[in-house]
Every structure is written in structure tokens, then in C-alpha cells.
Design a protein around this motif. Structure first.
Motif, PDB file in Angstrom:
ATOM      1  N   LEU A   1       0.896  -1.313   0.167  1.00 44.20           N
ATOM      2  CA  LEU A   1      -0.072  -0.405   0.266  1.00 44.20           C
ATOM      3  C   LEU A   1       0.738   0.919  -0.184  1.00 44.20           C
ATOM      4  O   LEU A   1       0.658   2.338  -0.787  1.00 44.20           O
ATOM      5  CB  LEU A   1      -0.496   0.373   1.483  1.00 44.20           C
ATOM      6  N   ALA A   2       1.674   1.190   0.819  1.00 44.85           N
ATOM      7  CA  ALA A   2       3.321   2.692   1.090  1.00 44.85           C
ATOM      8  C   ALA A   2       3.632   2.592   0.133  1.00 44.85           C
ATOM      9  O   ALA A   2       3.601   3.909  -0.788  1.00 44.85           O
ATOM     10  CB  ALA A   2       4.025   2.675   2.570  1.00 44.85           C
ATOM     11  N   ILE A   3       3.909   1.452  -1.418  1.00 46.26           N
ATOM     12  CA  ILE A   3       4.562   1.405  -2.659  1.00 46.26           C
ATOM     13  C   ILE A   3       3.493   2.141  -3.098  1.00 46.26           C
ATOM     14  O   ILE A   3       4.170   3.498  -4.084  1.00 46.26           O
ATOM     15  CB  ILE A   3       5.042   0.130  -2.410  1.00 46.26           C
ATOM     16  N   GLY A   4       1.730   1.674  -3.209  1.00 50.08           N
ATOM     17  CA  GLY A   4       1.611   2.110  -4.331  1.00 50.08           C
ATOM     18  C   GLY A   4       1.256   3.751  -4.046  1.00 50.08           C
ATOM     19  O   GLY A   4       0.876   4.554  -5.004  1.00 50.08           O
ATOM     20  N   LEU A   5       1.365   4.416  -2.780  1.00 47.09           N
ATOM     21  CA  LEU A   5       0.984   5.777  -2.482  1.00 47.09           C
ATOM     22  C   LEU A   5       2.175   6.905  -3.095  1.00 47.09           C
ATOM     23  O   LEU A   5       2.037   7.857  -3.594  1.00 47.09           O
ATOM     24  CB  LEU A   5       0.541   5.821  -0.940  1.00 47.09           C
ATOM     25  N   ALA A   6       3.297   5.809  -2.964  1.00 45.76           N
ATOM     26  CA  ALA A   6       4.714   6.414  -3.121  1.00 45.76           C
ATOM     27  C   ALA A   6       4.766   6.819  -4.557  1.00 45.76           C
ATOM     28  O   ALA A   6       5.083   7.760  -5.012  1.00 45.76           O
ATOM     29  CB  ALA A   6       5.642   5.793  -2.127  1.00 45.76           C
ATOM     30  N   GLN A   7       4.092   5.874  -5.191  1.00 46.68           N
ATOM     31  CA  GLN A   7       4.037   5.982  -6.313  1.00 46.68           C
ATOM     32  C   GLN A   7       3.498   6.865  -7.307  1.00 46.68           C
ATOM     33  O   GLN A   7       3.479   7.116  -8.625  1.00 46.68           O
ATOM     34  CB  GLN A   7       4.055   4.623  -7.779  1.00 46.68           C
ATOM     35  N   SER A   8       2.837   6.952  -6.011  1.00 47.07           N
ATOM     36  CA  SER A   8       1.188   7.986  -6.755  1.00 47.07           C
ATOM     37  C   SER A   8       1.565   9.624  -6.993  1.00 47.07           C
ATOM     38  O   SER A   8       0.312  10.329  -7.000  1.00 47.07           O
ATOM     39  CB  SER A   8       0.189   8.136  -6.436  1.00 47.07           C
ATOM     40  N   THR A   9       2.149  10.605  -5.949  1.00 47.25           N
ATOM     41  CA  THR A   9       3.303  11.118  -5.309  1.00 47.25           C
ATOM     42  C   THR A   9       4.554  11.893  -5.758  1.00 47.25           C
ATOM     43  O   THR A   9       4.721  10.419  -5.698  1.00 47.25           O
ATOM     44  CB  THR A   9       2.069  11.260  -4.391  1.00 47.25           C
ATOM     45  N   GLU A  10       4.655  12.123  -5.814  1.00 48.51           N
ATOM     46  CA  GLU A  10       6.286  13.599  -5.368  1.00 48.51           C
ATOM     47  C   GLU A  10       6.307  13.717  -3.724  1.00 48.51           C
ATOM     48  O   GLU A  10       8.298  13.828  -2.854  1.00 48.51           O
ATOM     49  CB  GLU A  10       6.412  14.491  -6.309  1.00 48.51           C
ATOM     50  N   GLU A  11       5.964  13.200  -2.977  1.00 48.46           N
ATOM     51  CA  GLU A  11       5.845  13.772  -1.311  1.00 48.46           C
ATOM     52  C   GLU A  11       5.931  12.796  -1.506  1.00 48.46           C
ATOM     53  O   GLU A  11       6.457  11.933  -1.335  1.00 48.46           O
ATOM     54  CB  GLU A  11       4.117  13.901  -1.471  1.00 48.46           C
ATOM     55  N   ARG A  12       6.553  13.123   0.092  1.00 50.16           N
ATOM     56  CA  ARG A  12       7.002  11.965   0.941  1.00 50.16           C
ATOM     57  C   ARG A  12       6.433  11.420   1.668  1.00 50.16           C
ATOM     58  O   ARG A  12       5.040  11.747   1.988  1.00 50.16           O
ATOM     59  CB  ARG A  12       8.539  12.970   1.948  1.00 50.16           C
ATOM     60  N   ILE A  13       6.406  10.214   1.674  1.00 44.56           N
ATOM     61  CA  ILE A  13       5.445   9.017   2.609  1.00 44.56           C
ATOM     62  C   ILE A  13       6.742   8.155   3.443  1.00 44.56           C
ATOM     63  O   ILE A  13       7.455   7.643   2.963  1.00 44.56           O
ATOM     64  CB  ILE A  13       5.336   8.339   1.751  1.00 44.56           C
ATOM     65  N   TYR A  14       6.218   8.748   4.660  1.00 47.02           N
ATOM     66  CA  TYR A  14       6.412   7.234   5.539  1.00 47.02           C
ATOM     67  C   TYR A  14       5.972   6.688   6.126  1.00 47.02           C
ATOM     68  O   TYR A  14       4.712   6.282   5.566  1.00 47.02           O
ATOM     69  CB  TYR A  14       6.573   8.351   6.946  1.00 47.02           C
ATOM     70  N   CYS A  15       5.977   5.310   5.715  1.00 47.39           N
ATOM     71  CA  CYS A  15       5.239   3.775   6.988  1.00 47.39           C
ATOM     72  C   CYS A  15       6.596   2.925   8.108  1.00 47.39           C
ATOM     73  O   CYS A  15       6.945   3.077   7.760  1.00 47.39           O
ATOM     74  CB  CYS A  15       5.634   3.137   5.821  1.00 47.39           C
ATOM     75  N   LEU A  16       5.171   3.142   8.863  1.00 47.83           N
ATOM     76  CA  LEU A  16       5.684   3.119  10.201  1.00 47.83           C
ATOM     77  C   LEU A  16       5.130   1.300  10.458  1.00 47.83           C
ATOM     78  O   LEU A  16       4.016   0.808  10.015  1.00 47.83           O
ATOM     79  CB  LEU A  16       5.603   3.483  11.178  1.00 47.83           C
ATOM     80  N   LEU A  17       6.109   0.103  10.454  1.00 51.41           N
ATOM     81  CA  LEU A  17       5.560  -1.082  10.296  1.00 51.41           C
ATOM     82  C   LEU A  17       6.321  -1.791  11.700  1.00 51.41           C
ATOM     83  O   LEU A  17       8.037  -0.927  11.429  1.00 51.41           O
ATOM     84  CB  LEU A  17       6.209  -1.454   8.691  1.00 51.41           C
ATOM     85  N   GLY A  18       6.104  -2.985  11.877  1.00 55.89           N
ATOM     86  CA  GLY A  18       6.841  -3.595  12.742  1.00 55.89           C
ATOM     87  C   GLY A  18       8.196  -4.388  12.097  1.00 55.89           C
ATOM     88  O   GLY A  18       8.087  -4.833  11.225  1.00 55.89           O
ATOM     89  N   ASP A  19       8.872  -5.225  13.333  1.00 51.85           N
ATOM     90  CA  ASP A  19      10.226  -6.113  12.243  1.00 51.85           C
ATOM     91  C   ASP A  19       9.372  -7.441  11.841  1.00 51.85           C
ATOM     92  O   ASP A  19       9.626  -7.768  10.737  1.00 51.85           O
ATOM     93  CB  ASP A  19      11.377  -6.473  13.738  1.00 51.85           C
ATOM     94  N   ILE A  20       8.873  -7.836  12.099  1.00 53.99           N
ATOM     95  CA  ILE A  20       8.326  -8.468  11.761  1.00 53.99           C
ATOM     96  C   ILE A  20       7.507  -8.816  10.319  1.00 53.99           C
ATOM     97  O   ILE A  20       7.556  -9.776   9.379  1.00 53.99           O
ATOM     98  CB  ILE A  20       6.848 -10.219  12.789  1.00 53.99           C
ATOM     99  N   THR A  21       6.389  -8.004  10.317  1.00 51.94           N
ATOM    100  CA  THR A  21       6.054  -7.089   8.739  1.00 51.94           C
ATOM    101  C   THR A  21       6.892  -7.137   7.621  1.00 51.94           C
ATOM    102  O   THR A  21       6.886  -7.297   6.967  1.00 51.94           O
ATOM    103  CB  THR A  21       4.852  -5.964   8.979  1.00 51.94           C
ATOM    104  N   ALA A  22       7.584  -5.994   8.125  1.00 52.88           N
ATOM    105  CA  ALA A  22       9.243  -5.963   7.195  1.00 52.88           C
ATOM    106  C   ALA A  22       9.586  -7.504   6.460  1.00 52.88           C
ATOM    107  O   ALA A  22      10.567  -7.183   5.771  1.00 52.88           O
ATOM    108  CB  ALA A  22       9.843  -5.170   7.984  1.00 52.88           C
ATOM    109  N   PHE A  23       9.800  -7.762   7.665  1.00 52.41           N
ATOM    110  CA  PHE A  23      10.914  -9.572   7.042  1.00 52.41           C
ATOM    111  C   PHE A  23       9.939 -10.314   6.595  1.00 52.41           C
ATOM    112  O   PHE A  23      10.773 -11.293   6.026  1.00 52.41           O
ATOM    113  CB  PHE A  23      11.044 -10.569   8.999  1.00 52.41           C
ATOM    114  N   TYR A  24       8.664 -10.175   6.826  1.00 53.77           N
ATOM    115  CA  TYR A  24       7.949 -11.190   5.649  1.00 53.77           C
ATOM    116  C   TYR A  24       7.932 -10.770   4.269  1.00 53.77           C
ATOM    117  O   TYR A  24       7.074 -11.311   3.425  1.00 53.77           O
ATOM    118  CB  TYR A  24       6.213 -10.824   6.504  1.00 53.77           C
ATOM    119  N   ASP A  25       8.268  -9.357   3.806  1.00 53.56           N
ATOM    120  CA  ASP A  25       7.885  -8.748   3.149  1.00 53.56           C
ATOM    121  C   ASP A  25       9.552  -8.455   2.005  1.00 53.56           C
ATOM    122  O   ASP A  25       9.328  -7.030   1.969  1.00 53.56           O
ATOM    123  CB  ASP A  25       7.073  -7.266   2.820  1.00 53.56           C
ATOM    124  N   LEU A  26      10.426  -8.861   2.153  1.00 46.54           N
ATOM    125  CA  LEU A  26      11.856  -8.310   2.154  1.00 46.54           C
ATOM    126  C   LEU A  26      11.974  -8.270   0.925  1.00 46.54           C
ATOM    127  O   LEU A  26      12.588  -7.034   0.603  1.00 46.54           O
ATOM    128  CB  LEU A  26      12.698  -9.330   2.178  1.00 46.54           C
TER     129      LEU A  26
END
Length: 108
Positions: A1-26
């Protein structure tokens, strides 16, 4: 979701997530847009399940960081809040006690 949002704008997008979520989607790290900044709370594994009072087997304890994978994908990486907004992967390492304190404060 954050990747799609970032691709649709030139503004900075910040995504807060946990370690397990990050590891699942390396694999998503290989296609981060330049305007997407990740803030990863690494409390050594699935501690949200403590808060939810679920079976303790849901906790995936580990001692890993995203440093090596970030470096391998040529992403700027830091564990320092001083680098907030300057680098794409900011990983905040917190221990179990800090996590428990946060949950107590959140509930109050």
C-alpha cells in the motif's frame, strides 16, 4: 500500500511498520520509490501478540536487523533518530521492557 501511494505522488511518504511485517515482505525493499521512507520498530519479534493476549507461540523471537538486507538492496539504513527523514530505512531497536512500557502508556 505504501509503495503504491508513494508511486502516485512526489511528496515524501512515511511508513511505520513492525519488524515481522518488514521481514515477511523483504522483496518489497527491492522496489522502494525514492520518496518512501520506512520506519521499522524492531522489538525482536511479533510483540503485538503479547498485547492481544494470543497464544505465545505467535511470537517470533529473533535477533535480526534489516541492516544487511538494506545494504544489499543499496538502501540508506540507520538505527539513529538523528537520521529521521534523511535515509530510507530507519530501524528503531527496542527491547521487551520498552515495548511493555509503550503498551501500558497506550492503554492509559
Amino acid at each position: 500500500l505504501a509503495i503504491g501511494l508513494a508511486q502516485s505522488t512526489e511528496e515524501r511518504i512515511y511508513c511505520l511498520l513492525g519488524d515481522i511485517t518488514a521481514f515477511y515482505d523483504l522483496s518489497a525493499l527491492s522496489r522502494l520509490p525514492q520518496n518512501l521512507f520506512l520506519i521499522v520498530i524492531n522489538n525482536n519479534g511479533g510483540r503485538i501478540f503479547d498485547l492481544l493476549n494470543l497464544d505465545s507461540r505467535m511470537i517470533f523471537e529473533h535477533n535480526q536487523t534489516l541492516q544487511k538486507i538494506s545494504n544489499a538492496m543499496n538502501l540508506a539504513y540507520s538505527q539513529s533518530l538523528q537520521d529521521w527523514g534523511k535515509i530510507q530505512v530507519l530501524e528503531l531497536l527496542v527491547d521487551h521492557q520498552q515495548t511493555q512500557y509503550f503498551y501500558q502508556e497506550w492503554k492509559s
